[in-house]
Design a protein around this motif. Structure first.
Motif, PDB file in Angstrom:
ATOM      1  N   ILE A  36      -3.057  11.710   0.413  1.00 46.82           N
ATOM      2  CA  ILE A  36      -2.314  11.130   1.531  1.00 46.82           C
ATOM      3  C   ILE A  36      -2.779   9.677   1.638  1.00 46.82           C
ATOM      4  O   ILE A  36      -3.922   9.369   1.304  1.00 46.82           O
ATOM      5  CB  ILE A  36      -2.632  11.916   2.828  1.00 46.82           C
ATOM      6  CG1 ILE A  36      -1.731  11.495   3.982  1.00 46.82           C
ATOM      7  CG2 ILE A  36      -4.073  11.815   3.228  1.00 46.82           C
ATOM      8  CD1 ILE A  36      -1.867  12.420   5.196  1.00 46.82           C
ATOM      9  N   HIS A  37      -1.891   8.797   2.061  1.00 42.02           N
ATOM     10  CA  HIS A  37      -2.303   7.403   2.246  1.00 42.02           C
ATOM     11  C   HIS A  37      -2.312   7.085   3.735  1.00 42.02           C
ATOM     12  O   HIS A  37      -1.261   7.075   4.385  1.00 42.02           O
ATOM     13  CB  HIS A  37      -1.386   6.461   1.471  1.00 42.02           C
ATOM     14  CG  HIS A  37      -1.617   6.523  -0.009  1.00 42.02           C
ATOM     15  ND1 HIS A  37      -0.817   5.887  -0.924  1.00 42.02           N
ATOM     16  CD2 HIS A  37      -2.590   7.150  -0.736  1.00 42.02           C
ATOM     17  CE1 HIS A  37      -1.285   6.114  -2.147  1.00 42.02           C
ATOM     18  NE2 HIS A  37      -2.346   6.891  -2.058  1.00 42.02           N
ATOM     19  N   CYS A  38      -3.513   6.851   4.239  1.00 44.20           N
ATOM     20  CA  CYS A  38      -3.718   6.587   5.662  1.00 44.20           C
ATOM     21  C   CYS A  38      -3.556   5.078   5.855  1.00 44.20           C
ATOM     22  O   CYS A  38      -4.256   4.296   5.186  1.00 44.20           O
ATOM     23  CB  CYS A  38      -5.118   7.038   6.061  1.00 44.20           C
ATOM     24  SG  CYS A  38      -5.554   8.664   5.378  1.00 44.20           S
ATOM     25  N   HIS A  68     -12.194  14.705   7.091  1.00 35.47           N
ATOM     26  CA  HIS A  68     -11.739  13.544   7.858  1.00 35.47           C
ATOM     27  C   HIS A  68     -10.517  13.977   8.669  1.00 35.47           C
ATOM     28  O   HIS A  68      -9.430  14.134   8.127  1.00 35.47           O
ATOM     29  CB  HIS A  68     -11.409  12.423   6.862  1.00 35.47           C
ATOM     30  CG  HIS A  68     -10.863  11.186   7.487  1.00 35.47           C
ATOM     31  ND1 HIS A  68     -10.650  10.027   6.785  1.00 35.47           N
ATOM     32  CD2 HIS A  68     -10.470  10.919   8.747  1.00 35.47           C
ATOM     33  CE1 HIS A  68     -10.157   9.108   7.581  1.00 35.47           C
ATOM     34  NE2 HIS A  68     -10.022   9.630   8.774  1.00 35.47           N
ATOM     35  N   PHE A 115       0.898  -1.166   0.000  1.00 31.94           N
ATOM     36  CA  PHE A 115       0.000   0.000   0.000  1.00 31.94           C
ATOM     37  C   PHE A 115       0.932   1.212   0.000  1.00 31.94           C
ATOM     38  O   PHE A 115       1.583   1.489   1.003  1.00 31.94           O
ATOM     39  CB  PHE A 115      -0.886  -0.035   1.244  1.00 31.94           C
ATOM     40  CG  PHE A 115      -1.818   1.143   1.397  1.00 31.94           C
ATOM     41  CD1 PHE A 115      -2.638   1.554   0.355  1.00 31.94           C
ATOM     42  CD2 PHE A 115      -1.900   1.830   2.605  1.00 31.94           C
ATOM     43  CE1 PHE A 115      -3.507   2.632   0.510  1.00 31.94           C
ATOM     44  CE2 PHE A 115      -2.767   2.899   2.770  1.00 31.94           C
ATOM     45  CZ  PHE A 115      -3.567   3.296   1.720  1.00 31.94           C
ATOM     46  N   GLY A 156     -10.888   6.470  -2.919  1.00 30.66           N
ATOM     47  CA  GLY A 156     -10.039   7.611  -3.223  1.00 30.66           C
ATOM     48  C   GLY A 156     -10.615   8.929  -2.698  1.00 30.66           C
ATOM     49  O   GLY A 156     -11.444   8.936  -1.816  1.00 30.66           O
ATOM     50  N   CYS A 207      -6.623   2.767   6.162  1.00 35.35           N
ATOM     51  CA  CYS A 207      -7.710   2.976   5.190  1.00 35.35           C
ATOM     52  C   CYS A 207      -8.469   1.684   4.891  1.00 35.35           C
ATOM     53  O   CYS A 207      -7.880   0.675   4.526  1.00 35.35           O
ATOM     54  CB  CYS A 207      -7.138   3.531   3.891  1.00 35.35           C
ATOM     55  SG  CYS A 207      -8.410   3.742   2.627  1.00 35.35           S
ATOM     56  N   ARG A 229     -10.408  14.300   2.258  1.00 35.97           N
ATOM     57  CA  ARG A 229      -9.386  14.646   3.246  1.00 35.97           C
ATOM     58  C   ARG A 229      -8.548  15.833   2.747  1.00 35.97           C
ATOM     59  O   ARG A 229      -7.721  16.363   3.479  1.00 35.97           O
ATOM     60  CB  ARG A 229      -8.509  13.402   3.464  1.00 35.97           C
ATOM     61  CG  ARG A 229      -7.729  13.361   4.761  1.00 35.97           C
ATOM     62  CD  ARG A 229      -7.752  11.993   5.377  1.00 35.97           C
ATOM     63  NE  ARG A 229      -6.700  11.662   6.326  1.00 35.97           N
ATOM     64  CZ  ARG A 229      -6.463  12.249   7.484  1.00 35.97           C
ATOM     65  NH1 ARG A 229      -7.154  13.317   7.851  1.00 35.97           N
ATOM     66  NH2 ARG A 229      -5.519  11.804   8.294  1.00 35.97           N
ATOM     67  N   CYS A 285      -5.518   9.492  -3.877  1.00 39.60           N
ATOM     68  CA  CYS A 285      -5.665  10.308  -2.663  1.00 39.60           C
ATOM     69  C   CYS A 285      -4.435  11.206  -2.543  1.00 39.60           C
ATOM     70  O   CYS A 285      -3.390  10.919  -3.128  1.00 39.60           O
ATOM     71  CB  CYS A 285      -5.722   9.428  -1.419  1.00 39.60           C
ATOM     72  SG  CYS A 285      -7.179   8.389  -1.318  1.00 39.60           S
TER      73      CYS A 285
HETATM   74  S1  SF4 Z   1      -8.763   7.166   4.415  1.00 41.33           S
HETATM   75 FE1  SF4 Z   1      -9.463   8.433   2.712  1.00 41.33          FE
HETATM   76  S2  SF4 Z   1      -7.729   9.807   2.256  1.00 41.33           S
HETATM   77 FE2  SF4 Z   1      -6.942   8.136   3.537  1.00 41.33          FE
HETATM   78  S3  SF4 Z   1      -6.167   6.638   2.059  1.00 41.33           S
HETATM   79 FE3  SF4 Z   1      -8.281   6.044   2.529  1.00 41.33          FE
HETATM   80  S4  SF4 Z   1      -9.565   7.011   0.966  1.00 41.33           S
HETATM   81 FE4  SF4 Z   1      -7.528   8.002   0.920  1.00 41.33          FE
END
Ligand code: SF4
Length: 325
Positions: A112-114, A215, A40, A155, A117, A186, A110
């Motif tokens: 940023i990659h959380c 978020h 990821f 996304g 997620c 986000r 996105c």
């Molecule tokens: S939580 Fe939202 S901003 Fe973060 S990776 Fe997942 S879809 Fe993208």
């Protein structure tokens, strides 16, 4: 011509080693984190990185984005589609899960990659609303009078440029039985420059009511630039709500959640949901047990006015609505 926000997006950190160096942290175990981020990918905007405390590996903002070897653990009950998204696909790019609402997977990208997620394993290639699928998807919504609200998700829909986003919004606006447009993003938080005048003008003279769900998980994510972005949206008549995920080591503390609610209100957004973690593979180390979550919420109820207490919910695949705890 690229906009300021697009240049900023292109300038994001895409290697954990670079972010750790920027934060003055040792990069010794980055072979491992690089390996994990191959599953990821890693991505963090400069604007978000600037709010991470320098030299603090346990910073709650850093914890949300830094790949961890614990992601490699295969834990029972954690899978690839924790909320049953794939069973809700009514048309490529369209999820129809709850009564009266349809959700569009506008993109897989996105800012940023959380790491927690719930869509980290979502098969975007086959399921996102590519331009070639858009017409048929909009037609399917136009033919279903039961749908009143469209949710732009991904996304992150705000990664789309204004031309594409504006055209999509206008297609939705033309469907007479729709009442509301909701965007889940986000970007107003992790790339507040995205909320520029051209973006805001997309909402001029819309018939639809517009709701923006941002978020934010921790109060340190909110700074003056985010405040400006939220205020700009509310001045356009957009209702701004926040959803957070309860995450171990990030916000599993009553004082932190209280600060978050207070700060959100001061910035013009209302706390909406506090989600239990969706059990996607590789995220078990973020999970907060249900009894602890209930104790935290009880503390919030004692110390905050009701309108600042988010609804603590969990999503169960196949259930007709998010389940309150
Ligand atoms: S939580 Fe939202 S901003 Fe973060 S990776 Fe997942 S879809 Fe993208």
């Amino acid at each position: 011509m690229t906009s300021c926000w697009q240049n900023e997006l292109a300038d994001s950190f895409t290697d954990p080693v670079d972010l750790l160096s920027f934060l003055g942290l040792a990069t010794g175990n980055c072979d491992v984190t690089t390996e994990v981020s191959a599953v990821f990918p890693f991505r963090v905007t400069q604007a978000y990185a600037a709010r991470i405390r320098k030299g603090d590996l346990s910073d709650p903002l850093l914890r949300q984005v830094l790949p961890d070897t614990l992601e490699r653990l295969d834990v029972h009950g954690f899978g690839s589609d924790p909320v049953g998204d794939l069973n809700s696909v009514s048309h490529p790019g369209v999820l129809h899960k709850y009564s009266g609402r349809a959700l569009l997977i506008t993109t897989g990208a996105c800012a940023i990659h959380c790491r927690y997620c719930f869509r980290r394993e979502f098969p975007y290639d086959g399921q996102q609303l590519a331009k070639s699928r858009e017409h048929a998807a909009i037609e399917s919504i136009a033919e279903d009078n039961s749908i009143q609200e469209i949710i732009l998700s991904g996304g992150d829909p705000l990664v789309l440029n204004n031309r594409r986003l504006g055209a999509l919004i206008q297609s939705i606006e033309r469907i007479p039985h729709l009442r509301r447009l909701r965007l889940h993003s986000r970007l107003p938080v992790v790339l507040p420059s995205r909320v520029d005048p051209e973006f805001l003008s997309l909402f001029d003279r819309l018939r639809l009511q517009v709701v923006m769900v941002i978020h934010v998980n921790h109060p340190n994510e909110l700074d003056e630039s985010v405040k400006y972005a939220i205020k700009a949206m509310t001045q356009k008549g957009i209702t701004v709500l926040n959803q957070a995920v309860l995450l171990r080591g990030v916000n599993d503390d009553a004082s932190c959640l209280i600060d978050l609610s207070e700060k959100l209100l001061a910035y013009g957004a209302l706390p909406y949901y506090l989600h239990l973690l969706d059990r996607v593979r590789g995220t078990a180390h973020f999970e907060v047990p249900e009894d602890q979550a209930n104790r935290l919420l009880e503390e919030l109820r004692r110390r905050l006015p009701g309108y600042l207490v988010p609804r603590l919910v969990r999503e169960i695949p196949g259930a007709p609505y998010k389940q309150p705890l």
